[in-house]
Design a protein around this motif. Structure first.
Motif, PDB file in Angstrom:
ATOM      1  N   GLN A 127      -0.468  11.738  -5.781  1.00 19.14           N
ATOM      2  CA  GLN A 127      -1.469  10.693  -5.547  1.00 19.14           C
ATOM      3  C   GLN A 127      -0.844   9.315  -5.792  1.00 19.14           C
ATOM      4  O   GLN A 127      -1.054   8.382  -5.022  1.00 19.14           O
ATOM      5  N   LEU A 128      -0.061   9.211  -6.865  1.00 19.31           N
ATOM      6  CA  LEU A 128       0.595   7.951  -7.202  1.00 19.31           C
ATOM      7  C   LEU A 128       1.565   7.544  -6.092  1.00 19.31           C
ATOM      8  O   LEU A 128       1.615   6.375  -5.704  1.00 19.31           O
ATOM      9  N   SER A 129       2.296   8.505  -5.570  1.00 14.67           N
ATOM     10  CA  SER A 129       3.232   8.230  -4.488  1.00 14.67           C
ATOM     11  C   SER A 129       2.499   7.696  -3.257  1.00 14.67           C
ATOM     12  O   SER A 129       2.932   6.707  -2.635  1.00 14.67           O
ATOM     13  N   GLN A 130       1.393   8.312  -2.908  1.00 13.71           N
ATOM     14  CA  GLN A 130       0.607   7.860  -1.755  1.00 13.71           C
ATOM     15  C   GLN A 130       0.061   6.453  -1.972  1.00 13.71           C
ATOM     16  O   GLN A 130       0.079   5.611  -1.063  1.00 13.71           O
ATOM     17  N   LEU A 131      -0.415   6.188  -3.190  1.00 10.76           N
ATOM     18  CA  LEU A 131      -0.954   4.856  -3.491  1.00 10.76           C
ATOM     19  C   LEU A 131       0.137   3.790  -3.435  1.00 10.76           C
ATOM     20  O   LEU A 131      -0.091   2.683  -2.947  1.00 10.76           O
ATOM     21  N   LYS A 132       1.330   4.122  -3.937  1.00  8.63           N
ATOM     22  CA  LYS A 132       2.440   3.164  -3.904  1.00  8.63           C
ATOM     23  C   LYS A 132       2.837   2.834  -2.463  1.00  8.63           C
ATOM     24  O   LYS A 132       3.131   1.686  -2.139  1.00  8.63           O
ATOM     25  N   ARG A 190      -4.281  -1.455  -6.341  1.00 10.60           N
ATOM     26  CA  ARG A 190      -3.550  -1.807  -7.563  1.00 10.60           C
ATOM     27  C   ARG A 190      -4.229  -1.174  -8.787  1.00 10.60           C
ATOM     28  O   ARG A 190      -3.567  -0.623  -9.669  1.00 10.60           O
ATOM     29  N   ARG A 191      -5.548  -1.223  -8.820  1.00  9.21           N
ATOM     30  CA  ARG A 191      -6.270  -0.641  -9.951  1.00  9.21           C
ATOM     31  C   ARG A 191      -6.216   0.882  -9.933  1.00  9.21           C
ATOM     32  O   ARG A 191      -6.177   1.517 -10.985  1.00  9.21           O
ATOM     33  N   ASP A 192      -6.220   1.474  -8.745  1.00  8.74           N
ATOM     34  CA  ASP A 192      -6.093   2.930  -8.645  1.00  8.74           C
ATOM     35  C   ASP A 192      -4.725   3.385  -9.152  1.00  8.74           C
ATOM     36  O   ASP A 192      -4.616   4.411  -9.827  1.00  8.74           O
ATOM     37  N   VAL A 193      -3.686   2.623  -8.824  1.00  5.01           N
ATOM     38  CA  VAL A 193      -2.338   2.934  -9.321  1.00  5.01           C
ATOM     39  C   VAL A 193      -2.348   2.915 -10.845  1.00  5.01           C
ATOM     40  O   VAL A 193      -1.849   3.844 -11.501  1.00  5.01           O
ATOM     41  N   ALA A 194      -2.929   1.885 -11.419  1.00  2.00           N
ATOM     42  CA  ALA A 194      -2.990   1.763 -12.879  1.00  2.00           C
ATOM     43  C   ALA A 194      -3.787   2.919 -13.483  1.00  2.00           C
ATOM     44  O   ALA A 194      -3.405   3.485 -14.514  1.00  2.00           O
ATOM     45  N   ARG A 195      -4.870   3.301 -12.822  1.00  2.92           N
ATOM     46  CA  ARG A 195      -5.720   4.391 -13.318  1.00  2.92           C
ATOM     47  C   ARG A 195      -4.952   5.716 -13.319  1.00  2.92           C
ATOM     48  O   ARG A 195      -4.987   6.459 -14.304  1.00  2.92           O
ATOM     49  N   VAL A 196      -4.227   5.991 -12.247  1.00  8.00           N
ATOM     50  CA  VAL A 196      -3.459   7.236 -12.159  1.00  8.00           C
ATOM     51  C   VAL A 196      -2.344   7.239 -13.208  1.00  8.00           C
ATOM     52  O   VAL A 196      -2.123   8.246 -13.891  1.00  8.00           O
ATOM     53  N   MET A 197      -1.669   6.116 -13.381  1.00 13.06           N
ATOM     54  CA  MET A 197      -0.586   6.043 -14.355  1.00 13.06           C
ATOM     55  C   MET A 197      -1.118   6.220 -15.777  1.00 13.06           C
ATOM     56  O   MET A 197      -0.478   6.881 -16.605  1.00 13.06           O
TER      57      MET A 197
END
Length: 71
Positions: free
Chosen positions: A19-24, A49-56
């Motif tokens: 998921q993180l890879s797709q968001l990036k 940007r917020r979704d990336v932070a949430r997944v991380m």
């Protein structure tokens, strides 16, 4: 559509990394569109940007839990 934290907590670390890879990738594409003045929905940049932070954050929480149970 923003990702739900509860939904993300139910995923495995491998699914979260995917998921993180797709968001990036999406974030890169949005930045490229913004730089070339082709972006249609500027608010999407903020959501991604917020979704990336949430997944991380959830990945880090899962890593901390795993480290805590092994120690």
């Amino acid at each position: 559509m923003a990702l739900d934290a509860q939904e993300l907590r139910g995923k495995t670390p491998d699914e979260l990394r995917e998921q993180l890879s797709q968001l990036k990738k999406e974030q890169f594409n949005l930045r490229f569109q913004a730089a070339t003045n082709q972006i249609e929905n500027t608010a999407r940049m903020r959501v991604v940007r917020r979704d990336v932070a949430r997944v991380m954050t959830i990945l880090n929480q899962k890593a901390a839990e795993a480290a805590g149970t092994e120690a």
